[in-house]
Design a protein around this motif. Structure first.
Motif, mmCIF file in Angstrom:
data_model
loop_
_atom_site.group_PDB
_atom_site.id
_atom_site.type_symbol
_atom_site.label_atom_id
_atom_site.label_comp_id
_atom_site.label_asym_id
_atom_site.label_seq_id
_atom_site.Cartn_x
_atom_site.Cartn_y
_atom_site.Cartn_z
ATOM 1 N N GLY A 25 -43.324 -17.375 -5.871
ATOM 2 C CA GLY A 25 -43.774 -16.749 -7.100
ATOM 3 C C GLY A 25 -44.920 -17.497 -7.739
ATOM 4 N N CYS A 26 -45.738 -16.746 -8.484
ATOM 5 C CA CYS A 26 -46.872 -17.345 -9.185
ATOM 6 C C CYS A 26 -47.032 -16.663 -10.537
ATOM 7 C CB CYS A 26 -48.155 -17.183 -8.360
ATOM 8 S SG CYS A 26 -49.639 -17.861 -9.137
ATOM 9 N N TYR A 27 -46.971 -17.457 -11.596
ATOM 10 C CA TYR A 27 -47.121 -16.948 -12.966
ATOM 11 C C TYR A 27 -48.589 -17.093 -13.363
ATOM 12 C CZ TYR A 27 -46.508 -16.648 -18.056
ATOM 13 O OH TYR A 27 -46.605 -16.305 -19.383
ATOM 14 N N VAL A 28 -49.232 -15.968 -13.725
ATOM 15 C CA VAL A 28 -50.653 -15.933 -14.036
ATOM 16 C C VAL A 28 -50.830 -15.545 -15.500
ATOM 17 C CG1 VAL A 28 -52.889 -14.941 -13.403
ATOM 18 C CG2 VAL A 28 -51.100 -15.192 -11.661
ATOM 19 N N ASP A 29 -51.657 -16.292 -16.225
ATOM 20 C CA ASP A 29 -51.856 -15.971 -17.636
ATOM 21 C C ASP A 29 -52.997 -14.971 -17.815
ATOM 22 O OD1 ASP A 29 -54.272 -17.376 -17.536
ATOM 23 O OD2 ASP A 29 -53.468 -19.166 -18.487
ATOM 24 N N SER A 30 -53.266 -14.609 -19.052
ATOM 25 C CA SER A 30 -54.263 -13.586 -19.350
ATOM 26 C C SER A 30 -55.692 -14.019 -18.992
ATOM 27 C CB SER A 30 -54.203 -13.206 -20.828
ATOM 28 O OG SER A 30 -54.417 -14.350 -21.644
ATOM 29 N N GLU A 117 -53.090 -8.961 -19.452
ATOM 30 C CA GLU A 117 -52.066 -9.841 -19.999
ATOM 31 C C GLU A 117 -51.477 -10.741 -18.914
ATOM 32 O OE1 GLU A 117 -49.342 -7.757 -22.714
ATOM 33 O OE2 GLU A 117 -50.628 -6.009 -22.484
ATOM 34 N N ASN A 118 -50.391 -11.448 -19.267
ATOM 35 C CA ASN A 118 -49.737 -12.335 -18.303
ATOM 36 C C ASN A 118 -48.932 -11.512 -17.291
ATOM 37 O OD1 ASN A 118 -50.712 -14.156 -20.155
ATOM 38 N ND2 ASN A 118 -48.721 -14.797 -20.914
ATOM 39 N N TYR A 119 -48.828 -12.031 -16.068
ATOM 40 C CA TYR A 119 -48.002 -11.356 -15.067
ATOM 41 C C TYR A 119 -47.463 -12.362 -14.054
ATOM 42 C CZ TYR A 119 -52.394 -11.309 -12.310
ATOM 43 O OH TYR A 119 -53.551 -11.661 -11.657
ATOM 44 N N PHE A 120 -46.436 -11.932 -13.328
ATOM 45 C CA PHE A 120 -45.737 -12.781 -12.370
ATOM 46 C C PHE A 120 -45.792 -12.111 -11.006
ATOM 47 C CE2 PHE A 120 -41.416 -14.422 -10.794
ATOM 48 C CZ PHE A 120 -41.936 -15.643 -10.389
ATOM 49 N N ILE A 121 -46.364 -12.808 -10.012
ATOM 50 C CA ILE A 121 -46.442 -12.295 -8.641
ATOM 51 C C ILE A 121 -45.226 -12.807 -7.877
ATOM 52 C CG2 ILE A 121 -47.794 -12.203 -6.520
ATOM 53 C CD1 ILE A 121 -50.237 -13.049 -8.221
ATOM 54 N N ILE A 122 -44.484 -11.901 -7.277
ATOM 55 C CA ILE A 122 -43.326 -12.275 -6.467
ATOM 56 C C ILE A 122 -43.590 -11.864 -5.022
ATOM 57 C CG2 ILE A 122 -40.839 -12.018 -6.131
ATOM 58 C CD1 ILE A 122 -40.672 -11.019 -9.039
ATOM 59 N N LEU A 123 -43.380 -12.787 -4.107
ATOM 60 C CA LEU A 123 -43.494 -12.515 -2.674
ATOM 61 C C LEU A 123 -42.185 -12.888 -1.997
ATOM 62 C CD1 LEU A 123 -47.012 -13.928 -1.643
ATOM 63 C CD2 LEU A 123 -46.249 -11.570 -1.329
ATOM 64 N N CYS A 153 -44.129 -7.506 -2.004
ATOM 65 C CA CYS A 153 -44.790 -8.126 -3.146
ATOM 66 C C CYS A 153 -44.553 -7.276 -4.389
ATOM 67 C CB CYS A 153 -46.301 -8.269 -2.884
ATOM 68 S SG CYS A 153 -47.232 -8.939 -4.282
ATOM 69 N N CYS A 154 -44.201 -7.936 -5.488
ATOM 70 C CA CYS A 154 -44.001 -7.259 -6.771
ATOM 71 C C CYS A 154 -44.875 -7.943 -7.821
ATOM 72 C CB CYS A 154 -42.540 -7.325 -7.209
ATOM 73 S SG CYS A 154 -41.340 -6.987 -5.905
ATOM 74 N N ILE A 155 -45.616 -7.175 -8.588
ATOM 75 C CA ILE A 155 -46.459 -7.720 -9.650
ATOM 76 C C ILE A 155 -45.879 -7.243 -10.977
ATOM 77 C CG2 ILE A 155 -48.790 -7.943 -10.556
ATOM 78 C CD1 ILE A 155 -49.869 -7.167 -7.819
ATOM 79 N N CYS A 156 -45.282 -8.184 -11.724
ATOM 80 C CA CYS A 156 -44.511 -7.841 -12.923
ATOM 81 C C CYS A 156 -45.196 -8.348 -14.190
ATOM 82 C CB CYS A 156 -43.118 -8.465 -12.850
ATOM 83 S SG CYS A 156 -42.191 -8.043 -11.354
ATOM 84 N N PRO A 157 -45.314 -7.512 -15.215
ATOM 85 C CA PRO A 157 -45.831 -7.984 -16.507
ATOM 86 C C PRO A 157 -44.885 -9.035 -17.096
ATOM 87 C CG PRO A 157 -45.686 -5.582 -16.427
ATOM 88 C CD PRO A 157 -44.939 -6.087 -15.248
ATOM 89 N N VAL A 158 -45.463 -9.980 -17.811
ATOM 90 C CA VAL A 158 -44.659 -10.972 -18.541
ATOM 91 C C VAL A 158 -45.043 -10.855 -20.008
ATOM 92 C CG1 VAL A 158 -44.057 -13.400 -18.816
ATOM 93 C CG2 VAL A 158 -44.578 -12.493 -16.539
ATOM 94 N N ARG A 159 -44.101 -10.391 -20.826
ATOM 95 C CA ARG A 159 -44.402 -10.132 -22.229
ATOM 96 C C ARG A 159 -43.434 -10.890 -23.131
ATOM 97 N NH1 ARG A 159 -44.980 -4.558 -20.222
ATOM 98 N NH2 ARG A 159 -47.202 -4.063 -20.115
ATOM 99 N N GLU A 184 -40.809 -8.463 -16.783
ATOM 100 C CA GLU A 184 -40.393 -7.067 -16.805
ATOM 101 C C GLU A 184 -40.463 -6.449 -15.408
ATOM 102 O OE1 GLU A 184 -42.687 -5.073 -19.787
ATOM 103 O OE2 GLU A 184 -41.755 -6.199 -21.430
ATOM 104 N N LEU A 185 -40.006 -5.220 -15.299
ATOM 105 C CA LEU A 185 -40.043 -4.517 -14.017
ATOM 106 C C LEU A 185 -41.496 -4.317 -13.582
ATOM 107 C CD1 LEU A 185 -37.217 -1.866 -14.569
ATOM 108 C CD2 LEU A 185 -37.116 -3.957 -13.205
ATOM 109 N N PRO A 186 -41.737 -4.214 -12.272
ATOM 110 C CA PRO A 186 -43.114 -4.266 -11.748
ATOM 111 C C PRO A 186 -43.998 -3.098 -12.145
ATOM 112 C CG PRO A 186 -41.570 -3.649 -10.026
ATOM 113 C CD PRO A 186 -40.746 -4.065 -11.193
ATOM 114 N N GLU A 187 -45.284 -3.417 -12.287
ATOM 115 C CA GLU A 187 -46.325 -2.394 -12.477
ATOM 116 C C GLU A 187 -46.926 -1.985 -11.139
ATOM 117 O OE1 GLU A 187 -47.728 -1.006 -15.252
ATOM 118 O OE2 GLU A 187 -46.599 -2.051 -16.815
ATOM 119 N N ARG A 188 -47.015 -2.944 -10.207
ATOM 120 C CA ARG A 188 -47.580 -2.714 -8.875
ATOM 121 C C ARG A 188 -46.741 -3.457 -7.845
ATOM 122 N NH1 ARG A 188 -50.078 -0.192 -11.935
ATOM 123 N NH2 ARG A 188 -52.312 0.200 -12.159
ATOM 124 N N GLY A 189 -46.911 -3.060 -6.592
ATOM 125 C CA GLY A 189 -46.217 -3.755 -5.516
ATOM 126 C C GLY A 189 -46.615 -3.172 -4.175
#
Length: 378
Positions: A25-30, A117-123, A153-159, A184-189
């Motif tokens: 996983g990788c947490y990415v900021d805005s 915004e911030n998001y979390f990449i899950i692989l 891969c899941c790309i999830c918003p972090v709010r 939160e639940l993914p926006e893309r994947g």
């Protein structure tokens, strides 16, 4: 991939059936900067964390094929050395144990994915031992022909959670709630490779978008080297343009109603099929013929289709028609009718004016109040 194949994979996202070996996983900021990275065995996670991840993984494989879920095929150049598919293949084959490849994947996503915004990449990496099937279609878990190995891969918003008050049990009082950053639940994947005919298909993948009308075509093209499909809304608009351009001023109410009826009938005939109903240029032309469009009007069809849709592009029937509603709209009013009762609406000339006439009986309500209709002798 069809809905049965997707459903088969989703069944693996449980503690008893889990085939996931590794999670990164990788947490990415805005500002597109990496704030945190993680790499560990999935089975080392606590049960509580596992269940939350399973929910995210299932969501990434949820929705309607052709809308939220898009089957993408790689062009030949993407499979060449240095191509997008070739990179994903190396990433899968590494089982996410090559830190440099994982970091490169993060970098590609951060570069091409647009999110303010911030998001979390899950692989995750998983290896599913595909059970064989008997002649009666029952699964034989002691018989397997292939191990389907894939990355998801899941790309999830972090709010930030909402501000509010809460009950503090230790202090036995109501106080200000601590605000947390929530994944939160993914926006893309995406899923690579595709699971097609219950087997590995290295030439295709599955792409997920929470909002069907926001596929982010540039992200699809730059990240995967694939051409993004038309969204559901774009397919419907293109289909409407084909009809308007083909029929011109002779596009009348009855013809449009016939097209709607024939599409609805087609969807009903194939409602139990695992594959979505697709219409290519020839089949759309046949649909118009069945709906009463004369041959002389169809002389302009090919050019209209190529211009609005694309010569080799097929349309998904479910994106072209609303089988639950038949809508008639004018600049001033909108009429919505159940498709099976669309015959109750007719076009007529009344007192020299073009009118829509609706057949009614005495069961009429106005603003929720039962009202008697006008008698003929009044």
């Amino acid at each position: 991939m069809n809905k049965k194949e997707i459903s088969e994979l989703k069944k693996q996202f449980t503690p008893d059936n889990c085939t996931i070996s590794r999670i990164c996983g990788c947490y990415v900021d805005s500002k597109k900067e990496k704030r945190l990275e993680m790499r560990e065995s999935f089975l080392s996670l606590s049960d509580e964390e596992m269940f939350k991840y399973f929910e995210i993984f299932k969501k990434t494989l949820s929705g309607t094929i052709g809308k939220n879920l898009q089957n993408l095929e790689f062009p030949l150049k993407a499979e060449a050395e240095g191509g997008e598919q070739e990179f994903l293949l190396r990433l899968k084959n590494s089982r996410l144990t090559d830190d440099a490849l994982v970091d490169e994947c993060y970098d590609k996503i951060i570069e091409h994915y647009y999110y303010a915004e911030n998001y979390f990449i899950i692989l995750v990496h998983a290896a599913y031992d595909v059970p064989g099937k008997a002649k009666d279609n029952t699964e034989m878990f002691d018989s397997s022909d292939e191990v389907y190995e894939y990355i998801l891969c899941c790309i999830c918003p972090v709010r930030l959670s909402k501000a509010g008050l809460c009950y503090n049990e230790v202090e036995n009082r109501i106080r200000d709630r601590i605000r947390d950053w929530i994944v939160e639940l993914p926006e893309r994947g995406f899923l690579f490779p595709a699971f097609h005919d219950r087997s590995t298909d290295l030439h295709a993948m599955l792409y997920y978008s929470k909002k069907p009308e926001e596929l982010q075509a540039e992200f699809v093209e730059n990240m995967f080297g694939c051409e993004a499909s038309l969204t559901a809304g774009e397919q419907k608009e293109s289909f409407q343009a084909v009809i308007s351009d083909t029929l011109g001023e002779e596009c009348n109410y009855e013809t449009v109603k016939n097209i709607h009826d024939n599409l609805t009938m087609l969807m009903e005939e194939h409602k139990d099929d695992p594959e979505p109903v697709m219409l290519d240029k020839r089949e759309v032309k046949q649909l118009l013929e069945r709906s009463g469009v004369e041959d002389e009007k169809l002389s302009d069809f090919d050019a209209a289709y190529d211009n609005a849709v694309g010569e080799d592009t097929s349309l998904m029937a479910s994106n072209l028609v609303n089988t639950r509603r038949f809508e008639i709209k004018t600049p001033l009013i909108t009429i919505q009718v159940s498709p099976e009762y669309a015959d109750l609406v007719e076009t007529r000339i009344v007192d020299g004016k073009k009118c829509l006439v609706i057949t009614v009986d005495d069961n009429v309500t106005v603003n929720g109040i039962s009202a008697k209709t006008m008698d003929l002798d009044e």
